[in-house]
Structures are given as C-alpha cells and as structure tokens.
Design an enzyme around this catalytic site. Structure first.
Site, PDB file in Angstrom:
ATOM      1  N   GLU A 128      -4.489   2.027  -0.461  1.00 25.82           N
ATOM      2  CA  GLU A 128      -2.766   1.758  -1.075  1.00 25.82           C
ATOM      3  C   GLU A 128      -2.402   1.579   0.331  1.00 25.82           C
ATOM      4  OE1 GLU A 128      -1.722   5.601  -2.356  1.00 25.82           O
ATOM      5  OE2 GLU A 128      -3.391   5.869  -3.508  1.00 25.82           O
ATOM      6  N   ASP A 138       7.812  11.098   1.405  1.00 27.64           N
ATOM      7  CA  ASP A 138       6.832  11.081   2.573  1.00 27.64           C
ATOM      8  C   ASP A 138       7.113  12.150   3.455  1.00 27.64           C
ATOM      9  OD1 ASP A 138       5.427   8.990   1.256  1.00 27.64           O
ATOM     10  OD2 ASP A 138       6.717   7.463   2.379  1.00 27.64           O
TER      11      ASP A 138
END
Length: 249
Positions: free
Chosen positions: A46, A57
C-alpha cells in the site's frame, strides 16, 4: 485478472502487506523501497499518498507524510515515479490516501493514471460508501481498480451487509477504534470481531497494531493476513528496513 484477485486466489493465508508513504524518507525513494519490498517477499504493498490532514494515521505516519510533502511529493509526481515500475514490480500495488487528493486531481484522470502505471486498488477511508456506489463505482470497475473498503469493531451488522455487497478485492479489517501505531491487544471481544469478518465471503487483512512477527502471526490466524505500516516506517527512518522485513520471516 487483477493482481489482488490473483494473489488471494494463489495464497489464502499469511499474506503480508506493507504500507509506506510515497516520497519518504527522500522524494526519490518510492521505487527503491518497492523493489526492496518485492525482493524480501512482501505479498502486497500500500503506497501512501501523503496528505496534510490525515484522519486515521498515528504520529509516526503523520510525521512521515509531512516529510514527504516537504520533499515535494505530489500525486502527479507519484504517478511519474511509477510509470516504469511494472518493468520490475510484479506484486499488487494499492494507493492509499484521502478523497480530497483524488477529487482535486480528477477522478477520471486518477483512474486513467492508475491504469497506465498498473495500480490494482485504492483505499480511500473518507470516501462515503453511498457516494462511491452512486457516482464512482462503475468508473472504478471499468478501470479494473478495486476500491478496498474498511470495517471496524464499531461497524454494525446491518452496515456490514452493505459493505460486503459493495466490497471488491478484500476488506481492510481495522483492529481498533484508535489511530495507527498502537499495539494489538488480544481480547475475546476483538477475536470475536475478527472471526465475524473472516466468515464473510470476501478475503480480509487486519491492520492497525501489527508491528512484528508475533503480532503478524496472531492477526493472520484470524484472517488472510495482516498489514504493517508504522513499524516499517520506523525501520525506513532508521535505515534498517531490510533487516526489519527479514525479521518477519
């Protein structure tokens, strides 16, 4: 056949997916990192599209994304970097990012570039499912690009039915409600959730909290495999990415 479909057809267990942001640690590191990952036997990658305001994140990935942006990374530069990648890279490649970046680039232009450089799928956590189905699903399918959908421990059974019907490629099974970078804590509740998703009629990979061989093996015992991001980025930062990947074997 899409390389993601081919992967899950040929390998049902212990699939290792690695996430890293494009253009990190240095702008031109994207292709060398991909080559390293392939050489070390990683099954799926990814590639993060750096974005200034990531939602899910943790601090390590946020910091890495900021550095990539400071290096000058853009989505167009990423596509330019990947234009010859398929001369040597055969593993499936996914672009992971946020919808604003893709929308601003232009959905048709984005999908055309994905086809041109050999991108097999995308993960866009903030693209609403209903909007995707109504406006973009046909375009993604025509381009042969899987839109990988996420499920979390908070996903209701009713919502899960909708997601399963709309999903393609595999399901990204988020292990926890927190951001990336934490440790995967074992619990009966979490394992019940893993088993429920694994019973669906689509492959799944577990992400968030997978950081070493032990946590990878634990997660992979409940799914087709697992995704490592933060721990690999730390290894890139320290310059020992090859050793880290070898430690997962």
């Amino acid at each position: 056949m899409n390389r993601i479909d081919q992967l899950f057809q040929n390998k049902q267990k212990d699939i290792l997916s690695i996430y890293f942001p494009a253009g990190y640690p240095k702008l031109e590191d994207t292709l060398p990192t991909l080559q390293l990952l392939q050489d070390k036997g990683v099954d799926l990658v990814e590639i993060g599209i750096p974005f200034s305001d990531p939602l899910a994140d943790g601090p390590v990935i946020q910091t890495a994304a900021k550095q990539a942006l400071d290096n000058g990374m853009t989505l167009q530069i990423l596509f330019d970097q990947l234009k010859d990648a398929r001369k040597s890279i055969t593993m499936p490649l996914i672009l992971m990012g946020y919808w604003n970046t893709v929308y601003k680039f232009g959905v048709d232009a984005f999908l055309a570039e994905c086809q041109k450089v050999g991108i097999d799928g995308v993960i866009l956590p903030d693209l609403p499912l209903e909007e995707y189905q109504e406006e973009y699903k046909a375009k993604f399918e025509a381009a042969g690009v899987h839109n990988v959908l996420l499920v979390t421990p908070q996903t209701t059974d009713k919502r899960l039915v909708t997601i399963e019907k709309a999903a393609s490629g595999f399901l990204y099974m988020v292990s926890t409600a927190s951001t990336t970078g934490g440790a995967l804590q074992a619990s009966k509740e979490r394992e019940d959730y893993f088993k429920k998703i694994a019973a669906l009629d689509i492959p799944s990979l577990i992400g968030f909290g997978i950081h070493d061989k032990v946590s990878f093996q634990h997660a992979a015992s409940f799914s087709n495999g697992a995704i490592i991001g933060t721990a690999f980025i730390k290894a890139l930062e320290k310059g020992n990415a090859a050793e880290f990947l070898e430690s997962l074997q």
